[in-house]
Every structure is written in C-alpha cells, then in structure tokens.
Design a protein around this motif. Sequence first.
Motif, PDB file in Angstrom:
ATOM      1  N   LEU A  11      12.060  19.853 -22.601  1.00  0.00           N
ATOM      2  CA  LEU A  11      12.588  19.410 -21.312  1.00  0.00           C
ATOM      3  C   LEU A  11      11.603  18.475 -20.611  1.00  0.00           C
ATOM      4  CD1 LEU A  11      14.184  22.692 -19.894  1.00  0.00           C
ATOM      5  CD2 LEU A  11      15.350  20.752 -20.968  1.00  0.00           C
ATOM      6  N   LYS A  12      10.324  18.762 -20.754  1.00  0.00           N
ATOM      7  CA  LYS A  12       9.300  17.897 -20.156  1.00  0.00           C
ATOM      8  C   LYS A  12       9.333  16.511 -20.774  1.00  0.00           C
ATOM      9  CE  LYS A  12       4.287  17.724 -19.410  1.00  0.00           C
ATOM     10  NZ  LYS A  12       2.988  18.423 -19.661  1.00  0.00           N
ATOM     11  N   GLU A  13       9.595  16.444 -22.084  1.00  0.00           N
ATOM     12  CA  GLU A  13       9.681  15.159 -22.770  1.00  0.00           C
ATOM     13  C   GLU A  13      10.943  14.393 -22.352  1.00  0.00           C
ATOM     14  OE1 GLU A  13       7.682  13.594 -24.955  1.00  0.00           O
ATOM     15  OE2 GLU A  13       6.125  15.125 -24.783  1.00  0.00           O
ATOM     16  N   LEU A  14      12.041  15.101 -22.191  1.00  0.00           N
ATOM     17  CA  LEU A  14      13.320  14.456 -21.888  1.00  0.00           C
ATOM     18  C   LEU A  14      13.449  14.094 -20.414  1.00  0.00           C
ATOM     19  CD1 LEU A  14      15.735  16.699 -23.996  1.00  0.00           C
ATOM     20  CD2 LEU A  14      14.927  14.398 -24.567  1.00  0.00           C
ATOM     21  N   PHE A  15      12.984  15.006 -19.539  1.00  0.00           N
ATOM     22  CA  PHE A  15      13.138  14.822 -18.097  1.00  0.00           C
ATOM     23  C   PHE A  15      11.802  15.113 -17.415  1.00  0.00           C
ATOM     24  CE2 PHE A  15      17.167  16.528 -19.788  1.00  0.00           C
ATOM     25  CZ  PHE A  15      18.002  15.437 -19.551  1.00  0.00           C
ATOM     26  N   PRO A  16      10.881  14.155 -17.402  1.00  0.00           N
ATOM     27  CA  PRO A  16       9.527  14.407 -16.898  1.00  0.00           C
ATOM     28  C   PRO A  16       9.481  14.889 -15.452  1.00  0.00           C
ATOM     29  CG  PRO A  16       9.605  12.342 -18.124  1.00  0.00           C
ATOM     30  CD  PRO A  16      11.022  12.796 -17.964  1.00  0.00           C
ATOM     31  N   THR A  17      10.460  14.520 -14.634  1.00  0.00           N
ATOM     32  CA  THR A  17      10.434  14.919 -13.221  1.00  0.00           C
ATOM     33  C   THR A  17      11.227  16.190 -12.954  1.00  0.00           C
ATOM     34  OG1 THR A  17      12.371  13.543 -12.667  1.00  0.00           O
ATOM     35  CG2 THR A  17      10.193  12.511 -12.503  1.00  0.00           C
ATOM     36  N   ALA A  18      11.849  16.741 -13.971  1.00  0.00           N
ATOM     37  CA  ALA A  18      12.664  17.942 -13.786  1.00  0.00           C
ATOM     38  C   ALA A  18      11.780  19.170 -13.590  1.00  0.00           C
ATOM     39  CB  ALA A  18      13.583  18.155 -14.982  1.00  0.00           C
ATOM     40  N   LYS A  19      12.276  20.115 -12.813  1.00  0.00           N
ATOM     41  CA  LYS A  19      11.585  21.380 -12.584  1.00  0.00           C
ATOM     42  C   LYS A  19      12.398  22.516 -13.200  1.00  0.00           C
ATOM     43  CE  LYS A  19       8.705  19.191  -9.780  1.00  0.00           C
ATOM     44  NZ  LYS A  19       7.310  18.916 -10.133  1.00  0.00           N
ATOM     45  N   VAL A  20      11.692  23.558 -13.596  1.00  0.00           N
ATOM     46  CA  VAL A  20      12.333  24.762 -14.137  1.00  0.00           C
ATOM     47  C   VAL A  20      12.015  25.925 -13.204  1.00  0.00           C
ATOM     48  CG1 VAL A  20      12.495  26.366 -16.067  1.00  0.00           C
ATOM     49  CG2 VAL A  20      12.141  23.914 -16.499  1.00  0.00           C
ATOM     50  N   ILE A  21      13.060  26.515 -12.647  1.00  0.00           N
ATOM     51  CA  ILE A  21      12.922  27.683 -11.781  1.00  0.00           C
ATOM     52  C   ILE A  21      13.339  28.901 -12.591  1.00  0.00           C
ATOM     53  CG2 ILE A  21      13.670  28.806  -9.655  1.00  0.00           C
ATOM     54  CD1 ILE A  21      14.417  25.925  -8.657  1.00  0.00           C
ATOM     55  N   ALA A  22      12.399  29.786 -12.862  1.00  0.00           N
ATOM     56  CA  ALA A  22      12.676  30.977 -13.654  1.00  0.00           C
ATOM     57  C   ALA A  22      12.825  32.173 -12.719  1.00  0.00           C
ATOM     58  CB  ALA A  22      11.558  31.218 -14.663  1.00  0.00           C
ATOM     59  N   CYS A  23      14.007  32.760 -12.699  1.00  0.00           N
ATOM     60  CA  CYS A  23      14.263  33.932 -11.862  1.00  0.00           C
ATOM     61  C   CYS A  23      13.763  35.183 -12.578  1.00  0.00           C
ATOM     62  CB  CYS A  23      15.751  34.060 -11.573  1.00  0.00           C
ATOM     63  SG  CYS A  23      16.437  32.685 -10.606  1.00  0.00           S
ATOM     64  N   VAL A  24      13.026  36.019 -11.869  1.00  0.00           N
ATOM     65  CA  VAL A  24      12.465  37.232 -12.463  1.00  0.00           C
ATOM     66  C   VAL A  24      12.747  38.416 -11.542  1.00  0.00           C
ATOM     67  CG1 VAL A  24      10.663  35.979 -13.719  1.00  0.00           C
ATOM     68  CG2 VAL A  24      10.180  36.853 -11.429  1.00  0.00           C
ATOM     69  N   ARG A  25      12.620  39.604 -12.129  1.00  0.00           N
ATOM     70  CA  ARG A  25      12.882  40.837 -11.377  1.00  0.00           C
ATOM     71  C   ARG A  25      12.153  41.979 -12.074  1.00  0.00           C
ATOM     72  NH1 ARG A  25      19.053  43.070 -10.271  1.00  0.00           N
ATOM     73  NH2 ARG A  25      18.556  44.651  -8.671  1.00  0.00           N
ATOM     74  N   HIS A  26      11.764  42.968 -11.309  1.00  0.00           N
ATOM     75  CA  HIS A  26      11.104  44.135 -11.898  1.00  0.00           C
ATOM     76  C   HIS A  26      12.000  44.679 -13.005  1.00  0.00           C
ATOM     77  CE1 HIS A  26       8.200  47.176 -12.242  1.00  0.00           C
ATOM     78  NE2 HIS A  26       8.728  48.104 -11.467  1.00  0.00           N
ATOM     79  N   MET A  27      11.458  44.766 -14.201  1.00  0.00           N
ATOM     80  CA  MET A  27      12.264  44.992 -15.397  1.00  0.00           C
ATOM     81  C   MET A  27      13.147  46.245 -15.371  1.00  0.00           C
ATOM     82  SD  MET A  27      12.057  42.572 -17.723  1.00  0.00           S
ATOM     83  CE  MET A  27      12.206  43.351 -19.333  1.00  0.00           C
ATOM     84  N   PRO A  28      12.669  47.399 -14.898  1.00  0.00           N
ATOM     85  CA  PRO A  28      13.550  48.568 -14.922  1.00  0.00           C
ATOM     86  C   PRO A  28      14.834  48.362 -14.140  1.00  0.00           C
ATOM     87  CG  PRO A  28      11.295  49.221 -14.404  1.00  0.00           C
ATOM     88  CD  PRO A  28      11.338  47.731 -14.356  1.00  0.00           C
ATOM     89  N   TRP A  29      14.759  47.564 -13.085  1.00  0.00           N
ATOM     90  CA  TRP A  29      15.945  47.351 -12.259  1.00  0.00           C
ATOM     91  C   TRP A  29      16.929  46.398 -12.911  1.00  0.00           C
ATOM     92  CZ3 TRP A  29      16.993  50.865  -8.933  1.00  0.00           C
ATOM     93  CH2 TRP A  29      15.961  51.597  -8.348  1.00  0.00           C
ATOM     94  N   ILE A  30      16.454  45.573 -13.838  1.00  0.00           N
ATOM     95  CA  ILE A  30      17.379  44.757 -14.629  1.00  0.00           C
ATOM     96  C   ILE A  30      18.199  45.666 -15.541  1.00  0.00           C
ATOM     97  CG2 ILE A  30      17.551  43.008 -16.441  1.00  0.00           C
ATOM     98  CD1 ILE A  30      15.043  41.703 -15.293  1.00  0.00           C
ATOM     99  N   ILE A  31      17.526  46.574 -16.245  1.00  0.00           N
ATOM    100  CA  ILE A  31      18.228  47.519 -17.108  1.00  0.00           C
ATOM    101  C   ILE A  31      19.165  48.389 -16.285  1.00  0.00           C
ATOM    102  CG2 ILE A  31      17.947  49.325 -18.839  1.00  0.00           C
ATOM    103  CD1 ILE A  31      16.780  46.618 -19.672  1.00  0.00           C
TER     104      ILE A  31
END
Length: 271
Positions: free
Chosen positions: A98-118
């Motif tokens: 993605l960095k090669e294809l879209f140098p100005t693009a940002k990646v927002i990774a959503c995270v959460r305390h793992m037990p609550w995902i399960i």
Amino acid sequence: MEHQFHFVSGLPRSGSTLLAGLLRQNPRFHAGMSGPVGGLFNTLQGEMSGRNEYSVFITDAQRRRLLQGLFEDYYGEEFTAEVLFDTNRIWCSKLRLLKELFPTAKVIACVRHMPWIIDSIERLVRKNAFQPSSIFNYQPGGTVYSRAEGLANGDGMVGFAYNALKEAYYSEDTANLMLLQYETLTSDPAKAVKAIYDFIGEPAFAHDFDNVSYDANEFDLRAGTPGLHTVRNKIEARARRTILPPDVFCRFENDAFWREPQLNLRGVRVV
C-alpha cells in the motif's frame, strides 16, 4: 488518481463499522464496512504471479497500474466523495505494498482488548441461536471453547487479523499506520476523531456523536448473523459482564501488545 485513498483495518468487532458510520457524516468522505476490494486485490495479485504461465508478459510497472486501477475502477463515478476509506482486515498484511501504491495513504487499524472481541462474537452466536453463522461456516455444532479456538487460529477470523496487525506494527513501514482503540472511540469519540483528522491531514469537521447510523441488515441476514454490523446511534462506553468462561477470557487477557509502550519499537501512534 482522482481520489485520496485511506484504509481501515485491524481486528474484528473493534469499531470499524462504527468508525465508518461516523466518518461518512463528513460529505467529503466515504467509508463503509469490509468490502470486496481486498479480496479482488488478493486475487489479482495471485493471477499476476508465477502460477500464471502468462505472467512472464507482465512487468512490475503493469502490476502497479493494475492494482492501483482496481481502486479507481471499483469506486468509479458512483462515489463522489473526495476521500475514500476502504475497509478490510487484509490491509494490515499489505502495508509495504500500500505504501508503494499510495504513498500518501494512511492505515487506521482498529483494536480492542482481545477477550472482549471473543465475547462479542460469542454474544452474536448465542443471540442468533436459530441461525448458524457464516463466521463458523454455517456449522450448527461446537462449543464456546471450539468457537474460541477456531476464531484464534492463524486462519480464523480473529487470528489472521491479529497476526496481520502484529506484522504491520513491528514492520519497517509504520509511518502511515495508526492504531485506534475501541475503548477510546467509545469513551472519548471527540479525541478519537481529532486524532484521525490530524493523522490523515484533513480539516476538522463537526461530527454528531449522538446520531451515528449505518445499515447493513441485508448483508448480516445473508451471513446468518443479524446484528453483525449494527451501530448504536449514540456513541458511548457500556460496561457489562463477560459471558465467556473464566479460562477462555483469561486465555486472551494479555494479548493487547499495543498497550505496552516498551513493545512499541517504532513509535506507532496508538490512540
């Protein structure tokens, strides 16, 4: 490219649909739930690889154009927003590309305390007891233990996303990566939104945190998981007790590596 692309990725049940409902309040933005572009991207990559006998005729420059063109061709004229957020858990595993294809693009990774995902996924399963879910290939059997195991393995809904997130977090391409914690998004949405706008370099917009909407009911019904992408109108943190057995909850309790500053080797922004 006619559009500015950004990407939403990270862990399932961690607020990506809620984030999409919030971002799309801005008329300059388009955001949605996980869509088909990630799968198309993977397939196109594979078909241009050595497993295709005709790949000898495809140069890297052509590969670049085809992969870039996929995004513009998919979104096309139907999407008039200037800034497009494409959501897929696969994007954390494609950070270098993605960095090669879209140098100005940002990646927002959503995270959460793992037990609550399960816990969140198990709640959906129990709520829809009459409908086997696509999450588990529509299999009606199993227990909370087998479901947790299936989710957490390397090919599982949670395990793959978790491993992809770690790959991105510890990679050399983190300059365009930000982790957004579900707990921040729900308890302090103003802080979360401000951080996102700062990260992507967009002017501030007055979002309404009490009137967020997103409708994917038809998709959820076909997936045998009604409520999978349901978003409450008002963003707020809601305390509850887990429905997981204590040993299942404890198994995932120490997996939130992004909460450990000493493990943030490359200074990834964690909100």
